[in-house]
Scaffold this motif. Structure first.
Motif: not given
Length: 153
Positions: A12-36
């Motif tokens: 699953t490609p993961l999203r990164q949200i960069p800005d001038e402060r750094g970035k947020i790196m997504h990994m896994l959410r409870a509502d993702a189809p592959h989350f068990k």
């Protein structure tokens, strides 16, 4: 989300949200189809050239993401009755290919640090670690047809 060459492995490609402060790196959410389920999360640090392999879980589903550095991640399907039995797959994941690799039970896997700095591998599992549900083999065993050497040209 994409499937891999090995039955049940999901990339699953993961999203990164960069800005001038750094970035947020997504990994896994409870509502993702592959989350068990949530079992535990831990971070494995691997030095360049070091190998952490081979291991297989009998019950645990793994969710790997490399949050720092890069690794060569290798999977081998040795499951009886699997349509992909005997298939080997190499993935290069990390900062240059930020993705989540979901590995079902009974698929051999391991990784090698690549590049010039330590890599940090996050693993969010669906059950807590138990020593009785994991098996390990030497990274250079002849039972898995793979060489960890770098391949030139």
């Amino acid at each position: 989300m994409s499937t891999s060459k090995i039955e049940g492995v999901v990339i699953t490609p993961l999203r990164q949200i960069p800005d001038e402060r750094g970035k947020i790196m997504h990994m896994l959410r409870a509502d993702a189809p592959h989350f068990k389920a949530f079992g535990e999360i831990y971070f494995s640090c691997v030095n360049p050239g070091a190998i952490k392999a081979w291991h297989i879980h009998k019950e645990m589903t793994l969710n790997y993401a490399v949050v720092w550095g890069n690794i060569k991640f290798v999977l081998y399907d040795d499951r009886e009755g699997s349509p992909t039995k005997g298939v080997l797959q190499e993935l290069f994941i990390g900062e240059s290919n930020y993705c989540l690799v979901t590995v079902p039970p009974f698929v051999w896997n391991g990784f090698k640090g690549i590049g010039e700095k330590m890599a940090i591998v996050a693993n969010c599992t669906d059950i807590s670690h138990r020593a009785d549900e994991i098996d390990r083999m030497d990274p250079f065993t002849q039972k898995i047809p793979y060489s960890w050497d770098i391949k030139h040209g």
